[in-house]
Design an enzyme around this catalytic site. Structure first.
Site, PDB file in Angstrom:
ATOM      1  N   CYS A  91       0.765  -1.278  -0.049  1.00  0.00           N
ATOM      2  CA  CYS A  91       0.028   0.057  -0.135  1.00  0.00           C
ATOM      3  C   CYS A  91       0.873   1.334  -0.233  1.00  0.00           C
ATOM      4  O   CYS A  91       1.994   1.239   0.163  1.00  0.00           O
ATOM      5  CB  CYS A  91      -0.907  -0.059   1.362  1.00  0.00           C
ATOM      6  SG  CYS A  91      -1.700  -1.537   1.525  1.00  0.00           S
TER       7      CYS A  91
ATOM      8  N   LEU B 242      -3.225  -2.007  -2.113  1.00  0.00           N
ATOM      9  CA  LEU B 242      -3.114  -3.215  -3.174  1.00  0.00           C
ATOM     10  C   LEU B 242      -3.513  -4.265  -2.328  1.00  0.00           C
ATOM     11  O   LEU B 242      -2.864  -4.711  -1.519  1.00  0.00           O
ATOM     12  CB  LEU B 242      -1.619  -3.134  -3.545  1.00  0.00           C
ATOM     13  CG  LEU B 242      -1.331  -4.330  -4.673  1.00  0.00           C
ATOM     14  CD1 LEU B 242      -1.763  -4.032  -5.806  1.00  0.00           C
ATOM     15  CD2 LEU B 242       0.176  -4.515  -4.862  1.00  0.00           C
TER      16      LEU B 242
ATOM     17  N   ASN C 226       1.416  -0.236   5.356  1.00  0.00           N
ATOM     18  CA  ASN C 226       1.968  -0.364   4.361  1.00  0.00           C
ATOM     19  C   ASN C 226       3.024  -1.732   4.530  1.00  0.00           C
ATOM     20  O   ASN C 226       4.133  -1.496   5.313  1.00  0.00           O
ATOM     21  CB  ASN C 226       2.694   0.445   3.706  1.00  0.00           C
ATOM     22  CG  ASN C 226       3.686  -0.173   2.371  1.00  0.00           C
ATOM     23  OD1 ASN C 226       3.457  -0.952   1.753  1.00  0.00           O
ATOM     24  ND2 ASN C 226       4.861   0.791   2.102  1.00  0.00           N
ATOM     25  N   GLY C 227       2.674  -2.791   4.282  1.00  0.00           N
ATOM     26  CA  GLY C 227       3.626  -4.130   4.550  1.00  0.00           C
ATOM     27  C   GLY C 227       2.701  -5.614   4.592  1.00  0.00           C
ATOM     28  O   GLY C 227       1.773  -5.764   4.019  1.00  0.00           O
ATOM     29  N   GLU C 228       3.897  -6.199   4.981  1.00  0.00           N
ATOM     30  CA  GLU C 228       3.378  -7.729   5.078  1.00  0.00           C
ATOM     31  C   GLU C 228       4.010  -8.330   6.400  1.00  0.00           C
ATOM     32  O   GLU C 228       5.132  -8.189   6.440  1.00  0.00           O
ATOM     33  CB  GLU C 228       3.788  -8.285   3.876  1.00  0.00           C
ATOM     34  CG  GLU C 228       2.700  -9.765   3.587  1.00  0.00           C
ATOM     35  CD  GLU C 228       1.530  -9.398   3.020  1.00  0.00           C
ATOM     36  OE1 GLU C 228       0.370  -9.926   3.722  1.00  0.00           O
ATOM     37  OE2 GLU C 228       1.227  -8.376   2.127  1.00  0.00           O
TER      38      GLU C 228
ATOM     39  N   ASP D  46      -3.521  -9.060   8.317  1.00  0.00           N
ATOM     40  CA  ASP D  46      -2.280  -8.820   9.248  1.00  0.00           C
ATOM     41  C   ASP D  46      -2.344  -7.432   9.542  1.00  0.00           C
ATOM     42  O   ASP D  46      -1.797  -7.010  10.766  1.00  0.00           O
ATOM     43  CB  ASP D  46      -0.776  -9.087   8.429  1.00  0.00           C
ATOM     44  CG  ASP D  46      -0.845  -8.175   7.116  1.00  0.00           C
ATOM     45  OD1 ASP D  46      -1.874  -7.921   6.666  1.00  0.00           O
ATOM     46  OD2 ASP D  46       0.266  -7.963   6.765  1.00  0.00           O
TER      47      ASP D  46
ATOM     48  N   ILE E 183      14.443 -11.617 -17.088  1.00  0.00           N
ATOM     49  CA  ILE E 183      14.748 -10.550 -18.032  1.00  0.00           C
ATOM     50  C   ILE E 183      15.778 -10.696 -18.885  1.00  0.00           C
ATOM     51  O   ILE E 183      16.865 -11.064 -18.206  1.00  0.00           O
ATOM     52  CB  ILE E 183      14.496  -9.091 -17.298  1.00  0.00           C
ATOM     53  CG1 ILE E 183      14.575  -7.936 -18.260  1.00  0.00           C
ATOM     54  CG2 ILE E 183      15.565  -9.089 -16.407  1.00  0.00           C
ATOM     55  CD1 ILE E 183      14.131  -6.664 -17.615  1.00  0.00           C
TER      56      ILE E 183
END
Length: 616
Positions: A2, A51, A77-79, A102, A294
């Site tokens: 986020c 998000l 913002n995070g996990e 969470d 890539i």
């Protein structure tokens, strides 16, 4: 993931400032494209862009929770990777939950343990919590700095945000840089002094720190540091411990309610993560694992083996994918497109960055985002295990960063008045010495081992943070959440104390890591020499960036002329960067990347309308 932002002002009715905070939050829409919400009352206004990764229905923010001790609101913002353990511990203390997100666990942990909550968390995060009763703000950032957080103190409170652009969207914040900010950009770029926000009056909350704001003022405190102690396990035991730690870390980081993938370059780090991820996918019956690499169009024809990049990645990535039976996609970027994305990479970082090392990653993340929302990446292994060349070479200068060998050349690029005024070497040396003074020591350690421990600390605090910042900014600009298992603080703490001879087991860089992974990967992948992030070798790219810089310097109003010498810039273009005698970023970069970086400097000065305020 986020985007978070907020404004606290103890003398203002913040319910009247929702429009301003919403505008700040809107600049973070790529970090959180799924929702935007604002909360305001009295002294506080929070903005959040989301998000969705876990609990789409229950994880909306800003989130407010009532408790006997008061009311609390979080902007996060995070996990969190130990959500279940913390939730169970909090339930045992009598706390209840209304979601499985969470976010609610982080908020409840603060209600229960206040500032000490961060010491119990395993994850990547930056968050703000407002205590409505005490009229107090708490900001915190994860231990290694995976998630960004900036702030600006005001006379009556504070502004904070995930990215500089959100602070600059506030009507009272000007894009001004003073002498120190200019030195940050010229001398240290693409790194940045921990805690430095470059723009005047803006600070970064350092990794492993928290901040508390109330009417009495601001307090900032460190809550975590690596600790030096004797390593007691033998080589076999150490390899087993590493493998167990890595496998547990990867399984924790695969929790998601949206599709997950893995980066796969064909190097040992990403290949190991892909292998552990595949094991979890098979165990949990999660279907086929998507993997991505890539490369650059036409690169095969122009690749030339050298000491730092002995072979190309593609065959190794294909081999690992075939062994693991992953759904592999090799993403090819056109060289002209690579040059065109340079500007967008500046907007993602809010500062000049790592040239096409940034722009290629941004483009790559956009390709991945077409299929998935979460991916695992192999950053940090080289920093914690000693994989870079400077860990294995005699230092040329013990008072500057080992990857930074171009200070004299950088100085010569400047306009005459800046060459006289700005002492790049002194500035860099002072930052280096400040950092090694922080490094935890070990009693009885030899001088050589003590210096090497300082080198590891410098890499963790500077180089690793730079790469984590790059990965966060470029991935979040594509609305892709990237998780970095090698930055798990438990692993970092453990590896910190492994002796150099063991880290370098078998006389190979990252030897103990390779030993820990035996049987998991093909031998030629497992013992492949380190290869850096892939870059283009096609002359089309060098020609494209030269043409762009030539066009810039032909414009006498271009802001780059305020800093750099016109003749020197012209000479760089004429020689395609060869007039610059040393690699700009370090031993692994190309001449074209210096030219691309200068394009980014001009883009930054112009797009952000940067004002240089240097007063005698």
């Amino acid at each position: 993931m986020c985007g978070i932002t907020g404004w606290i002002d103890y003398e203002r009715d913040m319910t009247q400032e929702k429009k301003t905070v919403k505008s700040m939050a809107q600049t973070l829409n790529r970090r959180g494209p799924d929702a935007l919400n604002v909360m305001a009352e009295n002294d506080v206004c929070f903005g959040h862009t989301r998000l969705v990764v876990v609990d789409p229905a229950g994880g909306a923010q800003p989130m407010t929770k009532e408790h006997d001790s008061g009311t609390y609101t979080i902007c996060y913002n995070g996990e969190l990777y130990n959500t279940h353990e913390l939730r169970d511990a909090l339930k045992s203390l009598g706390y209840s939950f209304h979601s499985h997100s969470d976010t609610e666990v982080v908020l409840t942990a603060y209600i229960a343990w206040k500032e000490a909550c961060v010491e119990k968390m395993n994850g990547i995060f930056a968050f703000a919590i407002w205590d409505h009763k005490e009229r107090q703000l708490f900001l915190a950032r994860d231990r290694l700095g995976v998630k960004p957080l900036f702030y600006k103190k005001t006379d009556r409170g504070i502004l904070f945000a995930s990215e500089l652009k959100a602070l600059l969207a506030h009507p009272e914040v000007e894009p001004v840089i003073k002498e120190e900010g200019l030195l940050e950009v010229i001398a240290l770029s693409p790194s940045r002094t921990p805690g430095h926000g470059v723009f005047d009056g803006i600070d970064e909350l350092r990794p492993a720190h928290w901040l508390r704001l109330n009417r009495e003022g601001v307090k900032v405190q460190r809550y975590w540091q690596v600790s030096s102690r004797e390593h007691t396990e033998n080589e076999t035991e150490t390899a087993a411990s590493l493998r167990n730690l890595l496998e547990d870390t990867v399984s924790r980081q695969l929790i998601s309610d949206v599709p997950v993938a893995s980066f796969l370059s064909g190097g040992v780090d990403s290949s190991a993560l892909a292998a552990f991820t595949k094991r979890t996918f098979t165990k949990e019956n999660r279907g086929e694992l998507p993997t991505y690499s890539i490369d650059y169009t036409g690169n095969d024809a122009f690749f030339s083996s050298n000491h730092f990049q002995p072979d190309a990645d593609a065959p190794y990535a294909e081999k690992v994918s075939k062994m693991l039976n992953t759904n592999h996609r090799r993403c090819l970027i056109d060289n002209s497109e690579l040059a065109n994305v340079l500007d967008e990479a500046v907007y993602a970082r809010d500062l000049p960055g790592m040239a096409d090392i940034d722009s290629s990653l941004l483009w790559f993340c956009k390709q991945m985002k077409q299929d998935v929302t979460v991916a695992l990446s192999g950053e940090c292994a080289d920093e914690i295990f000693g994989g870079y060349p400077w860990f294995h070479q005699q230092a040329e200068d013990n008072e500057i960063f080992p990857w930074m060998r171009s200070l004299n050349e950088r100085t010569q690029l400047l306009r005459g008045e800046w060459r006289e005024r700005l002492n790049l070497r002194d500035y860099v040396s002072s930052r280096y010495l400040e950092t090694i003074a922080e490094a935890p020591t070990l009693a009885g350690e030899s001088d050589e081992d003590a210096r090497r421990r300082q080198l590891f600390y410098v890499n963790m605090i500077w180089f690793m943070t730079t790469l984590l910042d790059r990965k966060d900014r470029m991935s979040m600009a594509a609305s892709l959440e990237v998780r970095v298992p090698f930055a798990d603080h438990r692993l970092v703490e453990y590896v910190w104390n492994i002796p150099w001879e063991m880290k370098n087991a078998g006389g190979r860089e990252k030897g103990i890591l390779r030993q820990a992974l035996e049987g998991l990967l093909p031998e030629d992948v497992l013992y492949r020499k380190k290869s850096p992030y892939p870059k283009t070798h096609h002359p089309e790219y060098a020609n494209a960036v030269v043409q762009r810089l030539e066009k810039i310097i032909e414009d006498h109003n271009a802001p780059i002329h305020d800093i750099f010498d016109h003749k020197k810039l012209k000479q760089l273009c004429e020689t395609k960067g060869e007039a610059f005698k040393k690699p700009f970023f370090g031993q692994l970069m190309t001449d074209a990347q210096l030219i691309a970086h200068l394009i980014q400097v001009n883009t930054w000065l112009d797009h952000y309308n940067v004002k240089i305020d240097i007063r005698s």
